[in-house]
Design an enzyme around this catalytic site. Structure first.
Site, PDB file in Angstrom:
ATOM      1  N   ALA A  63       0.847  -1.200   0.000  1.00 55.07           N
ATOM      2  CA  ALA A  63       0.000   0.000   0.000  1.00 55.07           C
ATOM      3  C   ALA A  63       0.875   1.240   0.000  1.00 55.07           C
ATOM      4  O   ALA A  63       2.081   1.158   0.212  1.00 55.07           O
ATOM      5  CB  ALA A  63      -0.893   0.017   1.241  1.00 55.07           C
ATOM      6  N   TYR A 128      -5.141   9.464   1.581  1.00 57.09           N
ATOM      7  CA  TYR A 128      -4.819   8.079   1.980  1.00 57.09           C
ATOM      8  C   TYR A 128      -6.105   7.319   2.318  1.00 57.09           C
ATOM      9  O   TYR A 128      -6.373   6.245   1.763  1.00 57.09           O
ATOM     10  CB  TYR A 128      -3.848   8.082   3.173  1.00 57.09           C
ATOM     11  CG  TYR A 128      -3.725   6.736   3.860  1.00 57.09           C
ATOM     12  CD1 TYR A 128      -3.031   5.683   3.266  1.00 57.09           C
ATOM     13  CD2 TYR A 128      -4.316   6.516   5.110  1.00 57.09           C
ATOM     14  CE1 TYR A 128      -2.930   4.444   3.898  1.00 57.09           C
ATOM     15  CE2 TYR A 128      -4.207   5.289   5.751  1.00 57.09           C
ATOM     16  CZ  TYR A 128      -3.521   4.249   5.135  1.00 57.09           C
ATOM     17  OH  TYR A 128      -3.433   3.031   5.767  1.00 57.09           O
TER      18      TYR A 128
HETATM   19  N1  LIG Z   1       1.040   1.333   9.270  1.00 60.69           N
HETATM   20  C1  LIG Z   1      -0.114   1.541   9.897  1.00 60.69           C
HETATM   21  O1  LIG Z   1      -0.188   2.210  10.951  1.00 60.69           O
HETATM   22  C2  LIG Z   1      -1.379   0.972   9.340  1.00 60.69           C
HETATM   23  C3  LIG Z   1      -1.395   0.296   8.142  1.00 60.69           C
HETATM   24  N2  LIG Z   1      -2.600  -0.182   7.642  1.00 60.69           N
HETATM   25  C4  LIG Z   1      -2.617  -0.933   6.390  1.00 60.69           C
HETATM   26  O2  LIG Z   1      -1.864  -2.123   6.582  1.00 60.69           O
HETATM   27  C5  LIG Z   1      -1.230  -2.508   5.356  1.00 60.69           C
HETATM   28  C6  LIG Z   1       0.250  -2.741   5.611  1.00 60.69           C
HETATM   29  O3  LIG Z   1       0.817  -1.524   6.081  1.00 60.69           O
HETATM   30  P1  LIG Z   1       2.388  -1.402   6.393  1.00 60.69           P
HETATM   31  O4  LIG Z   1       2.967  -2.740   6.622  1.00 60.69           O
HETATM   32  O5  LIG Z   1       2.514  -0.333   7.413  1.00 60.69           O
HETATM   33  O6  LIG Z   1       2.901  -0.826   4.997  1.00 60.69           O
HETATM   34  P2  LIG Z   1       4.390  -0.588   4.504  1.00 60.69           P
HETATM   35  O7  LIG Z   1       4.402   0.770   3.904  1.00 60.69           O
HETATM   36  O8  LIG Z   1       5.363  -0.916   5.572  1.00 60.69           O
HETATM   37  O9  LIG Z   1       4.557  -1.708   3.372  1.00 60.69           O
HETATM   38  C7  LIG Z   1       4.009  -1.576   2.106  1.00 60.69           C
HETATM   39  C8  LIG Z   1       4.880  -2.377   1.150  1.00 60.69           C
HETATM   40  O10 LIG Z   1       4.358  -2.250  -0.196  1.00 60.69           O
HETATM   41  C9  LIG Z   1       5.482  -2.053  -1.078  1.00 60.69           C
HETATM   42  N3  LIG Z   1       5.088  -1.445  -2.347  1.00 60.69           N
HETATM   43  C10 LIG Z   1       5.105  -0.139  -2.667  1.00 60.69           C
HETATM   44  N4  LIG Z   1       4.743   0.031  -3.953  1.00 60.69           N
HETATM   45  C11 LIG Z   1       4.492  -1.205  -4.453  1.00 60.69           C
HETATM   46  C12 LIG Z   1       4.080  -1.671  -5.722  1.00 60.69           C
HETATM   47  N5  LIG Z   1       3.833  -0.823  -6.740  1.00 60.69           N
HETATM   48  N6  LIG Z   1       3.919  -2.989  -5.916  1.00 60.69           N
HETATM   49  C13 LIG Z   1       4.159  -3.853  -4.905  1.00 60.69           C
HETATM   50  N7  LIG Z   1       4.544  -3.472  -3.655  1.00 60.69           N
HETATM   51  C14 LIG Z   1       4.715  -2.154  -3.437  1.00 60.69           C
HETATM   52  C15 LIG Z   1       6.365  -1.153  -0.258  1.00 60.69           C
HETATM   53  O11 LIG Z   1       7.663  -1.035  -0.811  1.00 60.69           O
HETATM   54  P3  LIG Z   1       8.527   0.307  -0.471  1.00 60.69           P
HETATM   55  O12 LIG Z   1       8.742   0.294   1.026  1.00 60.69           O
HETATM   56  O13 LIG Z   1       9.768   0.113  -1.255  1.00 60.69           O
HETATM   57  O14 LIG Z   1       7.697   1.460  -0.887  1.00 60.69           O
HETATM   58  C16 LIG Z   1       6.345  -1.868   1.085  1.00 60.69           C
HETATM   59  O15 LIG Z   1       7.251  -2.934   1.132  1.00 60.69           O
HETATM   60  C17 LIG Z   1      -1.553  -1.402   4.364  1.00 60.69           C
HETATM   61  O16 LIG Z   1      -2.660  -1.783   3.602  1.00 60.69           O
HETATM   62  C18 LIG Z   1      -1.953  -0.207   5.241  1.00 60.69           C
HETATM   63  O17 LIG Z   1      -2.846   0.654   4.591  1.00 60.69           O
HETATM   64  C19 LIG Z   1      -3.782  -0.020   8.307  1.00 60.69           C
HETATM   65  C20 LIG Z   1      -3.809   0.651   9.490  1.00 60.69           C
HETATM   66  C21 LIG Z   1      -2.603   1.171  10.134  1.00 60.69           C
HETATM   67  C1  LIG Z   2       5.976  12.177  15.952  1.00 64.12           C
HETATM   68  C2  LIG Z   2       4.792  12.801  16.639  1.00 64.12           C
HETATM   69  C3  LIG Z   2       3.509  12.538  16.190  1.00 64.12           C
HETATM   70  N1  LIG Z   2       2.438  13.117  16.808  1.00 64.12           N
HETATM   71  C4  LIG Z   2       1.071  12.816  16.336  1.00 64.12           C
HETATM   72  C5  LIG Z   2       0.816  12.970  14.846  1.00 64.12           C
HETATM   73  C6  LIG Z   2      -0.344  12.027  14.633  1.00 64.12           C
HETATM   74  O1  LIG Z   2      -1.555  12.716  14.910  1.00 64.12           O
HETATM   75  C7  LIG Z   2      -0.123  10.938  15.653  1.00 64.12           C
HETATM   76  C8  LIG Z   2       0.439   9.647  15.084  1.00 64.12           C
HETATM   77  O2  LIG Z   2       1.543   9.905  14.264  1.00 64.12           O
HETATM   78  P1  LIG Z   2       1.857   9.006  12.985  1.00 64.12           P
HETATM   79  O3  LIG Z   2       2.819   9.732  12.137  1.00 64.12           O
HETATM   80  O4  LIG Z   2       2.175   7.623  13.428  1.00 64.12           O
HETATM   81  O5  LIG Z   2       0.384   9.044  12.372  1.00 64.12           O
HETATM   82  P2  LIG Z   2      -0.285   8.490  11.091  1.00 64.12           P
HETATM   83  O6  LIG Z   2       0.664   8.409   9.973  1.00 64.12           O
HETATM   84  O7  LIG Z   2      -1.494   9.303  10.935  1.00 64.12           O
HETATM   85  O8  LIG Z   2      -0.676   6.968  11.488  1.00 64.12           O
HETATM   86  C9  LIG Z   2      -1.595   6.299  10.679  1.00 64.12           C
HETATM   87  O9  LIG Z   2      -0.910   5.588   9.658  1.00 64.12           O
HETATM   88  C10 LIG Z   2      -1.803   5.077   8.678  1.00 64.12           C
HETATM   89  C11 LIG Z   2      -0.978   4.314   7.652  1.00 64.12           C
HETATM   90  C12 LIG Z   2      -2.964   4.354   9.242  1.00 64.12           C
HETATM   91  O10 LIG Z   2      -3.608   3.574   8.538  1.00 64.12           O
HETATM   92  C13 LIG Z   2      -3.498   4.760  10.591  1.00 64.12           C
HETATM   93  O11 LIG Z   2      -4.176   3.717  11.257  1.00 64.12           O
HETATM   94  C14 LIG Z   2      -2.444   5.345  11.493  1.00 64.12           C
HETATM   95  O12 LIG Z   2      -1.610   4.369  12.078  1.00 64.12           O
HETATM   96  O13 LIG Z   2       0.797  11.465  16.621  1.00 64.12           O
HETATM   97  C15 LIG Z   2       2.603  13.957  17.898  1.00 64.12           C
HETATM   98  O14 LIG Z   2       1.625  14.483  18.461  1.00 64.12           O
HETATM   99  N2  LIG Z   2       3.879  14.219  18.360  1.00 64.12           N
HETATM  100  C16 LIG Z   2       4.990  13.673  17.765  1.00 64.12           C
HETATM  101  O15 LIG Z   2       6.141  13.965  18.187  1.00 64.12           O
END
Ligand SMILES: NC(=O)C1=CN([C@@H]2O[C@H](COP(=O)(O)OP(=O)(O)OC[C@H]3O[C@@H](n4cnc5c(N)ncnc54)[C@H](OP(=O)(O)O)[C@@H]3O)[C@@H](O)[C@H]2O)C=CC1
Ligand SMILES: Cc1cn([C@H]2C[C@H](O)[C@@H](COP(=O)(O)OP(=O)(O)O[C@H]3O[C@@H](C)C(=O)[C@@H](O)[C@H]3O)O2)c(=O)[nH]c1=O
Length: 315
Positions: A63, A128
């Site tokens: 993603a 997003y």
């Molecule tokens: N992180 C969070 O807090 C949360 C994440 N999610 C969801 O969980 C899922 C996993 O998230 P997370 O593990 O954090 O994601 P990451 O960003 O860590 O991993 C995504 C992976 O997809 C790869 N990628 C990018 N572009 C492509 C492409 N064109 N084809 C194939 N692969 C590609 C990335 O490579 P590269 O790193 O090189 O770009 C990376 O390895 C996602 O669907 C996200 O939306 C949901 C809630 C919270």
């Molecule tokens: C680094 C930092 C962040 N924050 C705040 C910013 C934000 O509102 C919150 C969390 O920061 P993040 O950068 O982790 O937030 P964010 O990137 O919005 O995290 C989200 O990522 C995507 C992929 C999801 O799908 C969500 O579920 C959620 O995990 O904390 C502070 O208040 N102080 C700080 O020093």
């Protein structure tokens, strides 16, 4: 066998380890098989079939996850988060595979006052969330045999996340401001992987072929209907509460120098400006998945403590 897409990301790496612990045969791809190119997916699927493999499930952990950056990168974000799952779902349907896709709490606007249920109306606040929401619809439309697990505030050993950022800043600074008006629930990637594996093992062919299904801590009580499920750890806290616990548990686990103090101060979202307004309240209702798993889901604090004290974290 199952095909894990996005196997080098934070969740994908964790899941790859869990699948192998369960003895579920798995191939993993990341950027080398571009999900925005349906032909690339088809070619790879074809190569698996040519090698005599039956694709039972395709899991999408790939993603675009940079929430603020997405505002200036709408095109790439939409290709990854909408076209990607659409293409993967079509490919899964063509090969008779189940699709398991991961989505987010950011599909909601966060103006609610009770935990969000799967069928509550979505209303994302930024690019997003919007593209993730449209990716859900596309996946369900292109393959009716799709499970979508929405999760939130994910952290784990293999990528950038709030826990790692906080520990780094707490080690560097004497004072940190953290928002106290956005509530949700942190989720340890390892707990989510248990749920994902349980869903996969509900597919008879995958269960039959798995060498160590008992390594999955969760088990579905019945075969889950296709559609959307919510999964996070249990609890309802702010990022400020989360930061405080990271500080305390991080010290207990020996990850922070006990002689160096860092004050954590609550602030409002207005005091921590960001391109995208985050949902003020994004707690997910997990009744539906709890019924399928037939068990309680770990509390966020217990999981955080376990994560920070586990040897595998590479902070
Ligand atoms: N992180 C969070 O807090 C949360 C994440 N999610 C969801 O969980 C899922 C996993 O998230 P997370 O593990 O954090 O994601 P990451 O960003 O860590 O991993 C995504 C992976 O997809 C790869 N990628 C990018 N572009 C492509 C492409 N064109 N084809 C194939 N692969 C590609 C990335 O490579 P590269 O790193 O090189 O770009 C990376 O390895 C996602 O669907 C996200 O939306 C949901 C809630 C919270
Ligand atoms: C680094 C930092 C962040 N924050 C705040 C910013 C934000 O509102 C919150 C969390 O920061 P993040 O950068 O982790 O937030 P964010 O990137 O919005 O995290 C989200 O990522 C995507 C992929 C999801 O799908 C969500 O579920 C959620 O995990 O904390 C502070 O208040 N102080 C700080 O020093």
């Amino acid at each position: 066998m199952v095909w894990l897409i996005g196997n080098k990301g934070m969740l994908g790496t964790e899941l790859s380890n869990k699948l192998s612990a369960c003895g579920i045969e798995c191939v993993g791809t990341d950027r080398e098989v571009d999900i925005t190119e349906s032909a690339a997916l088809e070619r790879y699927a074809e190569s698996l079939v040519f090698r005599g493999k039956s694709i039972r499930a395709i899991i999408n952990c790939a993603a675009y996850t940079a929430v603020d950056k997405a505002e200036d990168d709408r095109d790439l974000c939409s290709r990854l988060n909408e076209d990607g799952p659409a293409n993967i779902a079509s490919c899964a349907a063509k090969y008779g595979a189940v699709m398991l896709h991961i989505s987010t709490d950011y599909v909601f606007n966060g103006n609610g006052a009770r935990p969000y249920r799967e069928d509550d109306p979505t209303d994302p606040t930024g690019v997003y969330g919007l593209t993730k929401r449209d990716g859900e619809s596309a996946a369900l439309a292109n393959n009716p045999r799709t499970w979508i697990l929405r999760t939130a505030w994910l952290y784990g050993a293999h990528g950038n996340n709030f826990v790692h950022t906080m520990l780094r800043l707490m080690a560097e600074k004497t004072e940190l401001k953290v928002v106290n008006d956005q509530r949700g629930t942190p989720t340890w990637a390892k707990d989510l992987c248990e749920a994902i594996c349980a869903f996969l093992l509900s597919v008879p062919a995958i269960a039959r072929e798995a060498a160590h299904p008992e390594a999955c801590a969760y088990k579905t009580v019945s075969s889950p209907e296709f559609g959307i499920y919510h999964f996070s750890n249990e609890g309802n806290i702010s990022w400020f509460d989360f930061a405080n616990e990271i500080y305390l548990s991080g010290r207990d686990a020996g990850l922070l120098d006990p002689s160096k103090n860092c004050s954590i101060l609550p602030c409002t979202s207005a005091e921590f400006p960001a391109k995208v307004r985050r949902p003020p309240y994004s707690v997910l209702d997990k009744s539906k998945i709890r019924a399928v798993l037939g068990r309680d889901i770990p509390d966020w604090k217990a999981s955080l403590k376990e994560y920070l004290s586990s040897k595998e974290n590479k902070i």
